[in-house]
Design an enzyme around this catalytic site. Structure first.
Site, PDB file in Angstrom:
ATOM      1  N   LYS A   1      -0.391   5.136  -4.870  1.00 18.97           N
ATOM      2  CA  LYS A   1      -1.647   5.102  -4.286  1.00 18.97           C
ATOM      3  C   LYS A   1      -1.709   6.217  -3.296  1.00 18.97           C
ATOM      4  O   LYS A   1      -1.315   6.463  -1.911  1.00 18.97           O
ATOM      5  CB  LYS A   1      -1.973   3.727  -3.336  1.00 18.97           C
ATOM      6  CG  LYS A   1      -3.344   3.517  -2.911  1.00 18.97           C
ATOM      7  CD  LYS A   1      -3.496   2.178  -2.474  1.00 18.97           C
ATOM      8  CE  LYS A   1      -4.939   1.905  -1.860  1.00 18.97           C
ATOM      9  NZ  LYS A   1      -5.904   2.382  -2.573  1.00 18.97           N
TER      10      LYS A   1
ATOM     11  N   GLU B   1      -8.942   0.456 -15.174  1.00 18.02           N
ATOM     12  CA  GLU B   1      -9.394  -0.377 -13.872  1.00 18.02           C
ATOM     13  C   GLU B   1     -10.752   0.417 -13.569  1.00 18.02           C
ATOM     14  O   GLU B   1     -11.298   1.193 -14.311  1.00 18.02           O
ATOM     15  CB  GLU B   1      -8.276  -0.017 -12.769  1.00 18.02           C
ATOM     16  CG  GLU B   1      -8.179   1.303 -12.724  1.00 18.02           C
ATOM     17  CD  GLU B   1      -7.037   1.456 -11.647  1.00 18.02           C
ATOM     18  OE1 GLU B   1      -6.649   0.795 -10.868  1.00 18.02           O
ATOM     19  OE2 GLU B   1      -6.717   2.760 -11.606  1.00 18.02           O
TER      20      GLU B   1
ATOM     21  N   ARG C   1       3.817  -1.773  -0.580  1.00 17.44           N
ATOM     22  CA  ARG C   1       3.198  -1.106  -1.600  1.00 17.44           C
ATOM     23  C   ARG C   1       3.041   0.473  -0.976  1.00 17.44           C
ATOM     24  O   ARG C   1       3.432   1.430  -1.566  1.00 17.44           O
ATOM     25  CB  ARG C   1       1.753  -1.540  -1.970  1.00 17.44           C
ATOM     26  CG  ARG C   1       1.309  -0.652  -3.103  1.00 17.44           C
ATOM     27  CD  ARG C   1      -0.006  -1.270  -3.753  1.00 17.44           C
ATOM     28  NE  ARG C   1      -0.959  -1.296  -2.748  1.00 17.44           N
ATOM     29  CZ  ARG C   1      -2.138  -1.641  -3.102  1.00 17.44           C
ATOM     30  NH1 ARG C   1      -2.483  -2.430  -4.406  1.00 17.44           N
ATOM     31  NH2 ARG C   1      -3.126  -1.684  -2.323  1.00 17.44           N
TER      32      ARG C   1
HETATM   33  N1  PMP Z   1      -7.024   0.065  -8.326  1.00 16.41           N
HETATM   34  C1  PMP Z   1      -7.257   1.300  -7.493  1.00 16.41           C
HETATM   35  C2  PMP Z   1      -7.185   2.644  -8.047  1.00 16.41           C
HETATM   36  C3  PMP Z   1      -7.407   1.070  -6.080  1.00 16.41           C
HETATM   37  O1  PMP Z   1      -7.706   2.131  -5.340  1.00 16.41           O
HETATM   38  C4  PMP Z   1      -7.471  -0.161  -5.483  1.00 16.41           C
HETATM   39  C5  PMP Z   1      -7.655  -0.417  -4.248  1.00 16.41           C
HETATM   40  N2  PMP Z   1      -6.578  -0.510  -3.427  1.00 16.41           N
HETATM   41  C6  PMP Z   1      -7.407  -1.121  -6.539  1.00 16.41           C
HETATM   42  C7  PMP Z   1      -7.192  -0.923  -7.847  1.00 16.41           C
HETATM   43  C8  PMP Z   1      -7.279  -2.779  -5.981  1.00 16.41           C
HETATM   44  O2  PMP Z   1      -6.070  -3.008  -5.235  1.00 16.41           O
HETATM   45  P1  PMP Z   1      -6.185  -3.890  -4.164  1.00 16.41           P
HETATM   46  O3  PMP Z   1      -6.395  -5.265  -4.664  1.00 16.41           O
HETATM   47  O4  PMP Z   1      -4.801  -3.988  -3.677  1.00 16.41           O
HETATM   48  O5  PMP Z   1      -7.069  -3.463  -3.275  1.00 16.41           O
END
Ligand code: PMP
Length: 294
Positions: free
Chosen positions: A153, A186, A54
């Site tokens: 990200k 989210e 990622r």
């Molecule tokens: N959404 C956002 C905006 C995030 O920063 C994160 C954290 N990485 C997540 C969702 C959750 O992703 P992950 O399960 O890969 O940590």
């Protein structure tokens, strides 16, 4: 020898108090860079390969050429953990555009900066897993996918920071972020699932949420338990009337949501499906085959 944590910067290790980067770094000046948050459980870096994939996808999207291969990046993370003899750590991996001049042109930044911090993180109350968290929809809309989308990200987290400020100001544990069509995207750093009549629903990432690695694991557990999951737009109404709801994320792990804008979710206590999935999730993070050994 100091007891300070050692931080990786561009292939060298510095004690925490001396781990510094230039004020001309475009990560600092413009939020021009990408990052990952990763957890290590009992000597195994959970889903490290997925996080590195990622990271490279985010970097590709902003035309940032990471000067290490994926394998070298994995080794750098593992080596930093070894040096710090860390157990159960939270890893922050940052790649910024690097040092440039005061203009924003990335062509002025010849060398990306790579930082690896292996520390711990605490973003929720100690009893959050047992009692759940309160949430609210913040007024801050997620950026459209043709702006600084959360799919990347990137170091541009002001959108999430603003939502978190709103939750703090209102005395609520966490914020929920809506996308421009008014449906749920989210949390500030988490994906969201709801349960209605025994079936799960989660928003599509195509509308600007990050494709969470924890969410992907949970989707696998939903299938394993023979439950139904639909990826669909979730309106505030659907969330207010959910039987259960929960967050997933690396830092947050799995946490039940018990309230949204003062509407109680279900019984106000973690529901049976959330609890089953949390128990399964615990097994996965304890499974040494689910990551990269330090
Ligand atoms: N959404 C956002 C905006 C995030 O920063 C994160 C954290 N990485 C997540 C969702 C959750 O992703 P992950 O399960 O890969 O940590």
């Amino acid at each position: 020898m100091s007891n300070e944590l050692l931080i990786y910067i561009d292939g060298k290790y510095y004690p925490r108090s001396q781990a510094k980067i230039s004020v001309y770094d475009h990560g600092f000046l413009y939020g021009d860079g990408v990052f990952e948050g990763i957890r290590e459980y009992n000597g195994v870096v959970f889903k490290l390969k997925e996080h590195i994939d990622r990271l490279f996808s985010s970097a590709h999207a902003i035309t940032l050429k990471i000067p290490l291969t994926k394998e070298e990046m994995i080794q750098a993370v593992v080596e930093t953990l070894r040096k710090n003899k860390m157990k159960d750590s939270y890893i922050r991996l940052v790649v910024s555009r690097g040092v440039g001049d005061l203009g924003l042109d990335p062509r002025k930044c010849p060398k990306p900066t790579i930082v690896i911090i292996t520390d711990t993180i605490s973003i929720r109350a100690a009893d959050a897993k047992e009692v759940g968290v309160t949430t609210m929809f913040s007024w801050v809309r997620r950026n459209r996918v043709d702006a600084t989308s959360q799919e990347i990200k990137s170091l541009n987290y002001l959108n999430s920071v603003l939502a978190k400020i709103e939750a703090n100001a209102c005395g609520v544990d966490e914020a929920l972020c809506l996308e421009s069509n008014g449906c749920l995207a989210e949390g500030v750093g988490e994906n969201v699932f709801i349960v209605k009549n025994g079936e799960l629903m989660t928003p599509p990432t195509s509308t600007g949420a990050l494709a969470g690695i924890t969410a992907e694991v949970v989707k696998g557990l939903v299938a394993k338990l023979g439950l139904k999951l639909t990826v669909t737009n979730l309106t505030p109404f659907m969330i207010f009337n959910a039987d259960e709801a929960f967050f997933t994320g690396t830092a947050m792990e799995m946490v039940p949501i018990r309230e949204v804008n003062k509407r109680q979710i279900g019984t106000g206590k973690p529901g049976p499906i959330t609890k089953r999935l949390m128990a399964e999730f615990q097994k996965v993070i304890e499974d040494p085959t689910q990551g990269t050994k330090v």
